[in-house]
Design a protein around this motif. Sequence first.
Motif, short mmCIF file in Angstrom:
data_model
loop_
_atom_site.label_atom_id
_atom_site.label_comp_id
_atom_site.label_asym_id
_atom_site.label_seq_id
_atom_site.Cartn_x
_atom_site.Cartn_y
_atom_site.Cartn_z
N PRO A 17 0.78 -1.26 -0.11
CA PRO A 17 -0.01 -0.02 -0.15
C PRO A 17 0.74 1.21 -0.05
CG PRO A 17 -0.85 -1.71 1.69
CD PRO A 17 0.46 -2.07 1.12
N PHE A 18 1.92 1.30 0.87
CA PHE A 18 2.63 2.39 0.82
C PHE A 18 3.45 2.68 -0.54
CE2 PHE A 18 2.54 1.22 5.21
CZ PHE A 18 2.30 2.34 5.75
N GLY A 19 3.72 1.59 -1.22
CA GLY A 19 4.34 1.72 -2.57
C GLY A 19 3.55 2.26 -3.67
N VAL A 20 2.42 1.86 -3.66
CA VAL A 20 1.23 2.40 -4.54
C VAL A 20 1.15 3.76 -4.46
CG1 VAL A 20 -1.12 2.26 -5.11
CG2 VAL A 20 0.26 0.40 -5.03
N VAL A 21 1.03 4.14 -3.15
CA VAL A 21 0.77 5.91 -2.99
C VAL A 21 1.98 6.68 -2.64
CG1 VAL A 21 -1.75 5.33 -1.95
CG2 VAL A 21 0.36 5.45 -0.36
N GLU A 22 3.12 5.99 -2.93
CA GLU A 22 4.29 6.82 -2.77
C GLU A 22 4.57 7.32 -1.58
OE1 GLU A 22 4.44 9.24 -6.30
OE2 GLU A 22 4.63 7.57 -7.59
N ARG A 23 4.38 6.68 -0.52
CA ARG A 23 4.44 6.99 0.89
C ARG A 23 5.37 6.25 1.81
NH1 ARG A 23 1.96 10.72 -1.02
NH2 ARG A 23 0.32 11.89 0.01
N GLU A 24 6.55 5.61 1.24
CA GLU A 24 7.44 4.74 1.91
C GLU A 24 8.05 5.43 2.94
OE1 GLU A 24 7.64 4.85 -1.53
OE2 GLU A 24 7.36 2.74 -2.36
N GLY A 25 8.43 5.05 4.28
CA GLY A 25 9.12 5.62 5.23
C GLY A 25 8.38 6.94 5.70
N GLN A 26 7.00 7.08 5.72
CA GLN A 26 6.52 8.18 6.09
C GLN A 26 5.61 7.86 7.20
OE1 GLN A 26 4.89 10.78 3.15
NE2 GLN A 26 6.54 10.54 1.75
N PHE A 27 5.42 6.79 7.36
CA PHE A 27 4.29 6.23 8.52
C PHE A 27 4.95 5.06 9.21
CE2 PHE A 27 1.72 8.23 5.20
CZ PHE A 27 0.68 9.15 6.17
N ASP A 28 4.61 5.06 10.61
CA ASP A 28 4.79 3.89 11.39
C ASP A 28 3.63 3.08 11.52
OD1 ASP A 28 7.42 4.83 11.80
OD2 ASP A 28 6.89 5.60 13.93
N VAL A 29 3.68 1.60 11.58
CA VAL A 29 2.53 0.84 11.43
C VAL A 29 2.93 -0.09 12.79
CG1 VAL A 29 1.41 -1.16 10.38
CG2 VAL A 29 2.36 0.84 9.14
N TRP A 30 1.87 0.04 13.62
CA TRP A 30 1.60 -0.78 14.93
C TRP A 30 0.53 -1.83 14.66
CZ3 TRP A 30 -1.40 -1.88 18.92
CH2 TRP A 30 -0.78 -2.34 20.12
N CYS A 31 0.68 -3.10 15.09
CA CYS A 31 -0.49 -3.97 14.70
C CYS A 31 -0.54 -5.01 15.36
CB CYS A 31 -0.76 -4.44 13.23
SG CYS A 31 0.47 -5.44 12.53
N THR A 32 -1.73 -5.59 15.78
CA THR A 32 -1.95 -6.96 16.48
C THR A 32 -2.65 -7.69 15.36
OG1 THR A 32 -3.81 -6.55 17.52
CG2 THR A 32 -1.88 -5.94 18.71
N VAL A 33 -2.18 -9.13 15.29
CA VAL A 33 -2.82 -9.94 14.20
C VAL A 33 -3.13 -11.34 14.88
CG1 VAL A 33 -0.67 -10.61 13.12
CG2 VAL A 33 -2.83 -10.74 11.84
N LYS A 34 -4.05 -12.14 14.70
CA LYS A 34 -4.33 -13.28 15.13
C LYS A 34 -5.26 -14.11 14.16
CE LYS A 34 -6.51 -11.60 19.09
NZ LYS A 34 -7.22 -11.72 20.20
N GLY A 35 -4.98 -15.29 14.31
CA GLY A 35 -5.60 -16.23 13.44
C GLY A 35 -5.26 -16.58 12.23
N GLY A 36 -5.29 -17.89 11.58
CA GLY A 36 -4.71 -18.18 10.18
C GLY A 36 -3.41 -18.44 10.31
N GLY A 37 -2.52 -18.34 9.06
CA GLY A 37 -1.42 -18.69 9.06
C GLY A 37 -0.66 -17.35 8.46
N LEU A 38 0.77 -17.50 8.30
CA LEU A 38 1.38 -16.13 7.85
C LEU A 38 0.79 -15.48 6.68
CD1 LEU A 38 5.02 -17.22 9.00
CD2 LEU A 38 3.61 -15.49 9.97
N SER A 39 0.44 -16.20 5.74
CA SER A 39 0.04 -15.60 4.51
C SER A 39 -1.26 -14.94 4.63
CB SER A 39 -0.05 -16.78 3.39
OG SER A 39 -0.56 -16.27 2.11
N GLY A 40 -2.16 -15.37 5.43
CA GLY A 40 -3.50 -14.81 5.91
C GLY A 40 -3.20 -13.50 6.61
N GLN A 41 -2.16 -13.80 7.51
CA GLN A 41 -2.01 -12.47 8.47
C GLN A 41 -1.47 -11.38 7.61
OE1 GLN A 41 0.37 -14.11 11.44
NE2 GLN A 41 -1.51 -15.11 12.69
N ALA A 42 -0.45 -11.92 6.53
CA ALA A 42 0.27 -10.69 5.86
C ALA A 42 -0.99 -9.74 5.23
CB ALA A 42 1.18 -11.10 5.07
#
Length: 163
Positions: free
Chosen positions: A84-109
């Motif tokens: 998403p950051f690559g599409v809107v050309e905002r790499e390195g401008q935002f910090d992301v903090w998240c909690t994720v649960k359920g599924g496998g690694l691919s679904g979590q990503a």
Amino acid sequence: MAEETGATLADVMPADVVPPVEIEAAPVYARKVDEQGRSYATGKRKDAVARVWVLPGTGKYTINGREGNIYFARPTLQMVIRQPFGVVEREGQFDVWCTVKGGGLSGQAGAVRHGISKALTLQEPELRSALKKNGFLTRDARVVERKKYGKPKARRSFQFSKR
């Protein structure tokens, strides 16, 4: 056969029968952040659910209390959450903090990517069209098909032998 007179329906019908036409205005999306400048969104993919906070920063990812490149060790998964950051050309401008649960690694990503995209639209509403055009705001509804009784998997049948 009736003659073509060029009259419209409004000309033929009485004025009290023709309903007035109301044109809906396009929805206006407003910036929605809390007192710390964070925007929050929930992302989903398969069985995974991600709660994502996006705030202006230096491009740091924290997922379940760990760094993003440690939690998602595979380069393809790291690429997925950075899309998403690559599409809107905002790499390195935002910090992301998240909690994720359920599924496998691919679904979590995928869930994290969905949540980041939704949170970015709340942070900067003008980015919505670019994210929507690339399909990042659409929840991928495909889930694993349930196992049926009398079968070893959802559709797989036991091996048939004529003997």
